[in-house]
Design a protein around this motif. Structure first.
Motif, PDB file in Angstrom:
ATOM      1  N   PRO A  18     -23.378  22.141   0.407  1.00 44.50           N
ATOM      2  CA  PRO A  18     -24.505  22.908  -0.148  1.00 44.50           C
ATOM      3  C   PRO A  18     -25.409  23.430   0.959  1.00 44.50           C
ATOM      4  CG  PRO A  18     -24.782  20.545  -0.558  1.00 44.50           C
ATOM      5  CD  PRO A  18     -23.447  20.717   0.085  1.00 44.50           C
ATOM      6  N   LEU A  19     -25.892  24.662   0.797  1.00 46.91           N
ATOM      7  CA  LEU A  19     -26.858  25.235   1.736  1.00 46.91           C
ATOM      8  C   LEU A  19     -28.209  25.253   1.031  1.00 46.91           C
ATOM      9  CD1 LEU A  19     -24.799  28.282   3.054  1.00 46.91           C
ATOM     10  CD2 LEU A  19     -25.202  26.124   4.233  1.00 46.91           C
ATOM     11  N   THR A  20     -29.256  24.844   1.753  1.00 49.52           N
ATOM     12  CA  THR A  20     -30.584  24.819   1.137  1.00 49.52           C
ATOM     13  C   THR A  20     -31.546  25.633   1.985  1.00 49.52           C
ATOM     14  OG1 THR A  20     -31.080  22.782   2.310  1.00 49.52           O
ATOM     15  CG2 THR A  20     -30.268  22.546   0.066  1.00 49.52           C
ATOM     16  N   SER A  28     -29.340  27.374  -1.881  1.00 49.19           N
ATOM     17  CA  SER A  28     -29.222  28.829  -1.715  1.00 49.19           C
ATOM     18  C   SER A  28     -27.772  29.292  -1.658  1.00 49.19           C
ATOM     19  CB  SER A  28     -29.942  29.255  -0.436  1.00 49.19           C
ATOM     20  OG  SER A  28     -29.359  28.593   0.665  1.00 49.19           O
ATOM     21  N   GLY A  29     -26.863  28.385  -1.763  1.00 46.80           N
ATOM     22  CA  GLY A  29     -25.449  28.779  -1.735  1.00 46.80           C
ATOM     23  C   GLY A  29     -24.615  27.612  -1.264  1.00 46.80           C
ATOM     24  N   THR A  71     -14.830  18.255  -2.654  1.00 45.53           N
ATOM     25  CA  THR A  71     -15.667  18.782  -3.739  1.00 45.53           C
ATOM     26  C   THR A  71     -14.814  18.897  -5.005  1.00 45.53           C
ATOM     27  OG1 THR A  71     -16.813  20.058  -2.069  1.00 45.53           O
ATOM     28  CG2 THR A  71     -17.201  20.708  -4.340  1.00 45.53           C
ATOM     29  N   SER A  72     -13.571  19.302  -4.834  1.00 49.12           N
ATOM     30  CA  SER A  72     -12.626  19.319  -5.958  1.00 49.12           C
ATOM     31  C   SER A  72     -11.215  19.235  -5.394  1.00 49.12           C
ATOM     32  CB  SER A  72     -12.801  20.591  -6.797  1.00 49.12           C
ATOM     33  OG  SER A  72     -12.555  21.721  -5.990  1.00 49.12           O
ATOM     34  N   GLY A  73     -10.277  19.028  -6.276  1.00 54.16           N
ATOM     35  CA  GLY A  73      -8.885  18.913  -5.829  1.00 54.16           C
ATOM     36  C   GLY A  73      -8.538  17.477  -5.479  1.00 54.16           C
ATOM     37  N   PRO A 279     -18.081  31.249   6.433  1.00 54.65           N
ATOM     38  CA  PRO A 279     -17.542  30.634   5.211  1.00 54.65           C
ATOM     39  C   PRO A 279     -18.605  30.509   4.116  1.00 54.65           C
ATOM     40  CG  PRO A 279     -17.276  29.173   7.123  1.00 54.65           C
ATOM     41  CD  PRO A 279     -18.097  30.334   7.582  1.00 54.65           C
ATOM     42  N   SER A 280     -19.872  30.795   4.446  1.00 52.99           N
ATOM     43  CA  SER A 280     -20.898  30.732   3.392  1.00 52.99           C
ATOM     44  C   SER A 280     -20.993  32.074   2.651  1.00 52.99           C
ATOM     45  CB  SER A 280     -22.261  30.372   3.986  1.00 52.99           C
ATOM     46  OG  SER A 280     -22.618  31.333   4.940  1.00 52.99           O
TER      47      SER A 280
END
Ligand code: SF4
Length: 320
Positions: A18-20, A28-29, A71-73, A279-280
């Motif tokens: 996560p970007l804050t 924020s993304g 995060t998933s997978g 990558p963001s």
């Protein structure tokens, strides 16, 4: 691929950070370090993972080793979710070799103590047995067992990397994740360390996930190669196929930068324009399209899937 042969498997593996922003740390993304990677690694094979710095190779390795939670997978080791393994069991079966042996070895500890430390932590053998195992393992990697009493600074770079390999091997793991293990070494020493890894694999049936930004190193050691770009696999094929006829334009560009030791064959590097996108904020459509000379209209809007190209392997590109 027979399920029994598969030692390691990732399915749609993603790791986003996560970007804050601001004092209130408002989201924020997210930075998509790994973005839906599915791979299978057979027992006894070397799967090479290649791509530019920042493409997600090391994050993928950390997820495989259970050091990062996806995060998933999923990540399955021997058919079982990596997170379900007891930490000690996981460490015994999977080990990592790092890029810089100087910083991965404790400068205040003698080599023998460092190589023997995993045995002590796992409570394996009495002191005398552990000492014998350390001597045997140092011998296996081409170091003199007498040198167990020396400190890392008394060794050359290649010898330090051999000591790091000995420490990874002492628990007799099944999978070694090698993260740029020869990038910090001189060219002549590189070949020695790669040959050592080859020999150890043949002798003990080890499985390697071998990460490098250098396709020539990957080509030397890998059975199959997965090319990563911006957190995704864009091409996967047998090593000889990748070198003979790369399909994805990014693989082509990486390959054209590998020096050819033949004065008759002029090098024709395919120049990549621009930097690796963040990558963001990956570009829409095919993430490679801003740098691709073969881009079609569809590439700018719709991401291609990783598809099978007959016996040749997998590629993610609208040209195929
Ligand atoms: Fe280039 Fe399009 Fe293929 Fe992407 S999908 S690599 S932009 S040709």
């Amino acid at each position: 691929m027979d399920r029994q042969d598969v030692l390691l498997e990732t399915t749609d593996l993603a790791r986003h950070y996560p970007l804050t922003r601001g004092l209130l740390r408002i989201r924020s993304g997210s930075l998509r370090a790994v973005d839906g990677v599915s791979l299978k690694v057979r027992r006894g094979e070397t799967l090479g993972l290649v791509g530019e710095s920042g493409c997600g190779k090391s994050t993928l390795a950390r997820c495989v080793l259970g050091l990062e939670r996806p995060t998933s997978g999923r990540v399955l080791f021997k058919g079982r979710e990596v997170g379900e393994w007891e930490r000690k069991d996981r460490c015994r079966r999977m080990q990592m070799i790092f890029q810089d042996p100087y910083s991965s070895l404790n400068p205040r500890k003698k080599i023998g103590a460092m190589v023997g430390e995993p045995l002590r932590i796992h409570g394996l053998g009495a002191r005398r047995e552990r000492r014998a195992k350390v001597a045997e393992t140092l011998g296996l990697v081409g170091l003199d067992p007498e040198h167990a009493g020396r400190y890392p600074h008394e060794f050359s770079g290649g010898q330090r990397q051999r000591a790091a390999i000995a420490r990874a091997l002492v628990l007799e793991p099944e999978l070694l994740v090698c993260d740029e293990p020869v990038s910090a070494l001189d060219v002549s020493v590189r070949a020695q360390v790669l040959n050592l890894l080859d020999d150890l694999q043949e002798r003990f049936g080890l499985t390697y996930l071998f990460i490098s930004h250098d396709l020539s190193v990957i080509g030397h050691i890998s059975d199959r190669v997965a090319v990563m770009y911006l957190g995704r696999v864009v091409e996967l094929a047998r090593s000889e196929e990748i070198f003979k006829a790369p399909l994805h334009p990014y693989t082509e560009a990486l390959l054209s930068a590998v020096p050819v030791p033949d004065p008759e064959r002029a090098a024709r590097p395919v120049r990549l324009t621009g930097d690796l996108p963040s990558p963001s904020a990956p570009p829409p459509g095919c993430p490679f399209h801003p740098r691709c000379k073969k881009a079609l209209d569809v590439c700018r809007t719709t991401p291609p899937e990783l598809k099978s190209v007959g016996e040749r392997g997998l590629v993610s590109c609208w040209l195929y």
